[in-house]
Design an enzyme around this catalytic site. Structure first.
Site, short mmCIF file in Angstrom:
data_model
loop_
_atom_site.label_atom_id
_atom_site.label_comp_id
_atom_site.label_asym_id
_atom_site.label_seq_id
_atom_site.Cartn_x
_atom_site.Cartn_y
_atom_site.Cartn_z
N HIS A 234 -6.84 -10.49 3.47
CA HIS A 234 -5.77 -11.42 3.22
C HIS A 234 -6.08 -13.13 3.24
CE1 HIS A 234 -2.83 -8.08 3.79
NE2 HIS A 234 -3.43 -7.74 2.53
N GLU A 264 -9.47 -5.15 -6.40
CA GLU A 264 -10.41 -5.61 -5.49
C GLU A 264 -11.57 -5.12 -5.45
OE1 GLU A 264 -8.30 -4.97 -1.50
OE2 GLU A 264 -6.28 -5.77 -2.26
N GLU A 360 -8.43 2.11 -0.97
CA GLU A 360 -9.17 0.70 -0.52
C GLU A 360 -9.96 0.59 0.54
OE1 GLU A 360 -6.32 -2.48 0.13
OE2 GLU A 360 -4.81 -1.19 -0.30
#
Length: 405
Positions: A234, A264, A360
């Site tokens: 982040h 991503e 992820e």
């Protein structure tokens, strides 16, 4: 001049919302079933995600309180005067506007909804969101009422997506891919993270407007990270200029009426050294195995444990940074989070049809070590009756994402 504590204003016409009235009514019916079961006379919602989920209105608080009151036969949003009639236009229900002229007019607006002869005995609130101060104030005006935390039960309701929700999530995944493609076109040595991120964000916002011409447009964003800035998932974008050989982290996040999706990817600029390639391929191997494991009937913690074993075999478990995936729906980096549907060691939720979850994996190799950087891949899957559909189409891995700038 006598100024009102609260009032109603229907300025203009109701706007077209992201979901049908039937969809919102279905959500309310399920919530009222919980109210009946738990003997709740009223629910006071305060969070952005639950107010948006049940009313269609996404508030911008700027330090002011907002709410949504649900009873057996009413649903009313309570908003600040600064927003005028936008909350009424952008919700499927009624709205009361409170003013700033006197202290605690927000509370007076709440009590105005209640029948004086039917004070609620049992009230549901969101303990995971409401502040201590607001909780005390609400309990002071309903001093004879008992309060129950309903946040976890609401989360479980949101974890199962409707057909209309899945459609908006699929469009979000498609638009995230479009943003990623635009970013790749603009990657080159000397360009900055900021410059590259802007191209992806602008491309996505235009596609959202094309797909949803009647929507409001806010909060779509890109985190494009390079070098050491790739170490956190982040980390905001910076003005750092790209250098050949950099590890890159591409992250696109289209926001459609409160619904967040994500793409991503790990990339390298121009070339990738042997140690970085080894780490990247290990993370990709875990990612591929994770995609295979996501299917109905599987326990979240079991997926996590198997992927931990694979990372350990590959020699990278010590570099893992967070859980392997999470739920999608009405959430963003400002609000939401369905913590009961995450791929972590402490989550025993069983995957079932119409859940939406990501895969992820990420590892971080600290600066100064061979292959330093943050490696992360991210796909979104919709759980069906017998399998899961991967709705992310952007390619991953070294054979696709060594970018010649």
């Amino acid at each position: 001049m006598e100024r009102p504590d609260f009032f109603t204003l229907k300025n203009g016409e109701k706007a077209k919302l992201p979901f049908s009235n039937e969809e919102y009514n279905q959500r309310l019916n399920k919530l009222r079933s919980i109210m009946d079961k738990d003997n709740l006379d009223m629910i006071i919602l305060t969070s952005m995600h639950n107010i948006a989920y049940y009313s269609g209105f996404i508030y911008c608080s700027f330090g002011r309180p907002y709410g949504c009151i649900i009873t057996e036969n009413k649903i009313v949003t309570i908003s600040a005067n600064i927003d005028a009639s936008q909350p009424w236009r952008r919700s499927h229900c009624e709205n009361i506007i409170y003013t700033d002229w006197k202290k605690d007019n927000f509370l007076k607006a709440i009590t105005s909804i209640i029948d004086e002869n039917k004070i609620p005995k049992n009230i549901g609130i969101e303990n995971d969101h409401i502040t201590l101060e607001m909780n005390e104030k609400i309990q002071s005006i309903f001093s004879a009422s008992a309060f129950t935390d309903i946040s976890k039960k609401l989360m479980k309701l949101r974890m199962i997506k409707s057909k209309e929700e899945i459609e908006i999530i699929k469009n979000g995944a498609r638009i995230a891919d479009i943003g990623g493609e635009e970013i790749v076109k603009n990657i080159k040595e000397g360009a900055t993270e900021l410059e590259i991120a802007i191209t992806g964000r602008d491309k996505m916002e235009k596609e959202i407007a094309k797909t949803y011409p009647d929507a409001e447009y806010m909060d779509t964003w890109v985190w494009f990270q390079s070098g050491i800035n790739s170490d956190g998932a982040h980390n905001p974008k910076t003005n750092r200029k790209l250098v050949n050989g950099d590890i890159l982290s591409l992250n696109t996040f289209p926001m459609i009426s409160g619904y967040y999706t994500a793409l991503e990817r790990t990339l390298f600029l121009d070339n990738v050294n042997d140690e970085s390639l080894k780490a990247w391929e290990a993370n990709v191997k875990v990612h591929k195995r994770g995609l295979e494991l996501i299917k109905p009937g599987v326990k979240c913690s079991d997926i996590c444990n198997e992927l931990n074993e694979l990372f350990a075999e590959l020699g990278y478990l010590q570099y893992r940074t967070f859980g392997y995936g999470h739920s999608f729906g009405v959430l963003s980096h400002f609000y939401g989070r369905e913590a009961g549907l995450e791929l972590r060691e402490d989550i025993d939720t069983i995957l079932e049809e119409n859940m939406v979850i990501s895969m992820e994996p990420m590892i971080l190799i600290p600066e100064g070590n061979p292959g330093a950087g943050g490696y992360r891949e991210h796909d979104i899957l919709v759980i069906g009756k017998n399998s899961a559909e991967n709705i992310t189409k952007f390619p991953f891995g070294p054979e696709h994402n060594v970018i010649k700038g």
